[in-house]
Enzyme design. Structure first.
Site, PDB file in Angstrom:
ATOM      1  N   LYS A  13       3.852   8.906   9.050  1.00 56.05           N
ATOM      2  CA  LYS A  13       3.597   8.271  10.350  1.00 56.05           C
ATOM      3  C   LYS A  13       4.575   8.704  11.449  1.00 56.05           C
ATOM      4  O   LYS A  13       4.406   9.792  11.984  1.00 56.05           O
ATOM      5  CB  LYS A  13       3.507   6.750  10.162  1.00 56.05           C
ATOM      6  CG  LYS A  13       2.361   6.406   9.193  1.00 56.05           C
ATOM      7  CD  LYS A  13       1.922   4.971   9.141  1.00 56.05           C
ATOM      8  CE  LYS A  13       0.627   4.830   8.356  1.00 56.05           C
ATOM      9  NZ  LYS A  13       0.695   4.157   7.094  1.00 56.05           N
ATOM     10  N   TYR A  20       0.850  -1.183   0.000  1.00 59.56           N
ATOM     11  CA  TYR A  20       0.000   0.000   0.000  1.00 59.56           C
ATOM     12  C   TYR A  20       0.886   1.233   0.000  1.00 59.56           C
ATOM     13  O   TYR A  20       1.849   1.311   0.764  1.00 59.56           O
ATOM     14  CB  TYR A  20      -0.893   0.011   1.245  1.00 59.56           C
ATOM     15  CG  TYR A  20      -1.790   1.224   1.348  1.00 59.56           C
ATOM     16  CD1 TYR A  20      -2.801   1.440   0.408  1.00 59.56           C
ATOM     17  CD2 TYR A  20      -1.637   2.153   2.374  1.00 59.56           C
ATOM     18  CE1 TYR A  20      -3.629   2.554   0.500  1.00 59.56           C
ATOM     19  CE2 TYR A  20      -2.463   3.266   2.470  1.00 59.56           C
ATOM     20  CZ  TYR A  20      -3.453   3.453   1.530  1.00 59.56           C
ATOM     21  OH  TYR A  20      -4.269   4.554   1.624  1.00 59.56           O
ATOM     22  N   ASP A  78       9.160   2.960   0.054  1.00 63.62           N
ATOM     23  CA  ASP A  78       8.091   3.564   0.829  1.00 63.62           C
ATOM     24  C   ASP A  78       8.321   3.175   2.288  1.00 63.62           C
ATOM     25  O   ASP A  78       7.978   2.066   2.708  1.00 63.62           O
ATOM     26  CB  ASP A  78       6.735   3.072   0.312  1.00 63.62           C
ATOM     27  CG  ASP A  78       5.577   3.669   1.098  1.00 63.62           C
ATOM     28  OD1 ASP A  78       5.832   4.287   2.161  1.00 63.62           O
ATOM     29  OD2 ASP A  78       4.423   3.503   0.665  1.00 63.62           O
TER      30      ASP A  78
END
Ligand SMILES: *Cc1c(COP(=O)(O)O)cnc(C)c1O
Length: 428
Positions: free
Chosen positions: A267, A144, A239
């Site tokens: 995050k 994702y 990522d």
């Protein structure tokens, strides 16, 4: 156990917000039952609107590394708010945060701060396409990268196929240049590079995949991607929105020893406030406006509250043996879950990396999305609810990883494993 306030809030929320939630997995769709509305959180625990307290392994999907409402982070954010919440002009904290990341992640000589992981990966992809003058992109099934159109394609078997939209509302053209292959399948990546010579701008990958449960790269996979990108002059994008500053002080790239061309963060570097960042070699990053012609902007980018929280997180993880502690706690959880599974006769695999861990109801460790999908997700849902009753809050989906923070101690681990043993024994 009943939770009337959460239920009423969900009923009200559903009238005004799709599904009553602002991000789909929060709705408990894949495990059934009612979402718990969270009132407050401290350290390793969250408390719902009905006053029930849980040991939290969601940690805002990994954004919280130092425990909820860490007093020093709260103080840093409060002090920043008192000085003003947004200026739309550069600030010292932005320079300091970029310096802090660059010092810890040498591949990021320069960075641009954005507001979310989605923006970070989307912008990194735009830059990669501009820098190579190519359009096509290779991504991995089950990875994702946020909800930008081109990155939502997830269709694909082990064979390289042109991406099909993974959601409604994405025109075929938006994903027509996205090639989806199986995670850990180097041969498929090589085939794709050979099928489209000189056309592939980038390979984007979660260096430790944490959005299909937890799936580790097999030995040689990331090194192989590096070599293929070098051979075919494509860029390698890591990522690290989940892994960055969670599996080690230098991210997954520091821990695993493979250097990407571009990296995306999010995050953890916002300490629970909205932030993202992408970075890479100076020569690439100087192609971003205003230095170069790759446009990318943001009204709230580099927001003073988010950068204050991020700087405090970097300071906190710079003190002492933070990652050794996270490694030890998450390893105890993973090993304890395996042990509990064995004892109850329930097939279960688990693994851990720093503040990231995961377990899955299957007898073999998954190496790709097909493996992750083959896990017993019905059993996950039953276990999830049993643990919720026991006061342990795992992600409401078997396709998510689990997280620990520096506030999780042996006491929480013991309590979690005792609860897991009871829950698993009741299951057969
Ligand atoms: C969460 C996540 C994103 C998206 O970040 P948002 O802040 O939710 O937009 C991107 N990549 C990975 C690996 C993620 O886990």
């Amino acid at each position: 156990m009943d939770h009337p306030r959460s239920r009423r809030l969900m009923e009200r929320g559903r009238l005004r917000i799709p599904g009553g939630v602002n991000s789909p997995v929060r709705a408990f769709g894949s495990v059934g039952g009612h979402a718990r509305f969270i009132r407050e959180a401290h350290g390793a625990h969250v408390t719902d609107e009905d006053g029930r307290r849980y040991i939290d392994y969601v940690a805002s999907w990994g954004a919280i590394l130092c425990g909820h409402a860490h007093p020093e982070i709260v103080e840093a954010v409060s002090a920043a708010a008192r000085r003003g919440t947004s200026f739309g002009a550069p600030t010292a904290a932005e320079v300091e945060l970029a310096e802090g990341v660059a010092e810890r992640v040498p591949a990021c000589e320069m960075l641009r701060l954005v507001n979310s992981g989605t923006e970070a990966t989307m912008s990194a992809l735009r830059l990669a396409r501009a820098a190579t003058g190519r359009a096509r992109l290779i991504k991995f099934d089950g990875c994702y990268h946020g909800h930008a159109d081109a990155l939502l394609a997830s269709a694909g078997s082990g064979v390289a196929t042109l991406g099909l939209p993974g959601t409604q509302g994405v025109p075929a053209g938006a994903v027509g240049d996205t090639i989806v292959v199986a995670y850990n399948d180097l041969a498929a990546v090589e085939t794709a590079f050979e099928r489209y010579p000189g056309e592939i701008a980038a390979v984007i990958v979660e260096p430790i995949a944490a959005n299909m449960g937890l799936v580790a790269p097999v030995e040689g996979f990331l090194e192989g991607l590096r070599a293929l990108c070098d051979r075919h002059s494509g860029l390698l994008i890591f990522d690290e929105v989940i892994c960055g500053f969670r599996v080690g002080p230098g991210g997954a790239q520091g821990r695993l020893g493979v250097t990407p061309d571009l990296s995306a963060f999010g995050k953890v570097i916002g300490g629970g406030l909205p932030i993202g960042a992408y970075g890479g070699r100076r020569e690439l990053m100087e192609q971003v406006a205003p230095c170069g012609g790759v446009y990318q902007a943001g009204t709230l980018s580099g927001n003073p509250l988010a950068t204050a929280a991020g700087l405090k997180v970097l300071e906190l993880i710079g003190r002492g043996e933070v990652f050794a502690g996270l490694d030890r706690i998450s390893r105890r959880l993973a090993e304890g879950m395996i042990e509990a599974g064995k004892r109850a006769g329930v097939p279960l695999v688990a693994q851990s990396f720093g503040g990231l861990w995961g377990y899955s109801f299957r007898s073999e460790t998954a190496r790709d999305y097909a493996g992750a999908a083959a896990a017993d997700h019905e059993r996950y849902a039953a276990f999830f609810h049993a643990m919720l009753e026991e006061g342990v809050y795992f992600a409401p989906s078997g396709y998510e990883a689990a997280f620990v923070t520096t506030a999780h101690t042996d006491a929480e681990v013991d309590q979690t494993l005792e609860a897991a043993r009871r829950a698993l024994e009741r299951m057969d």
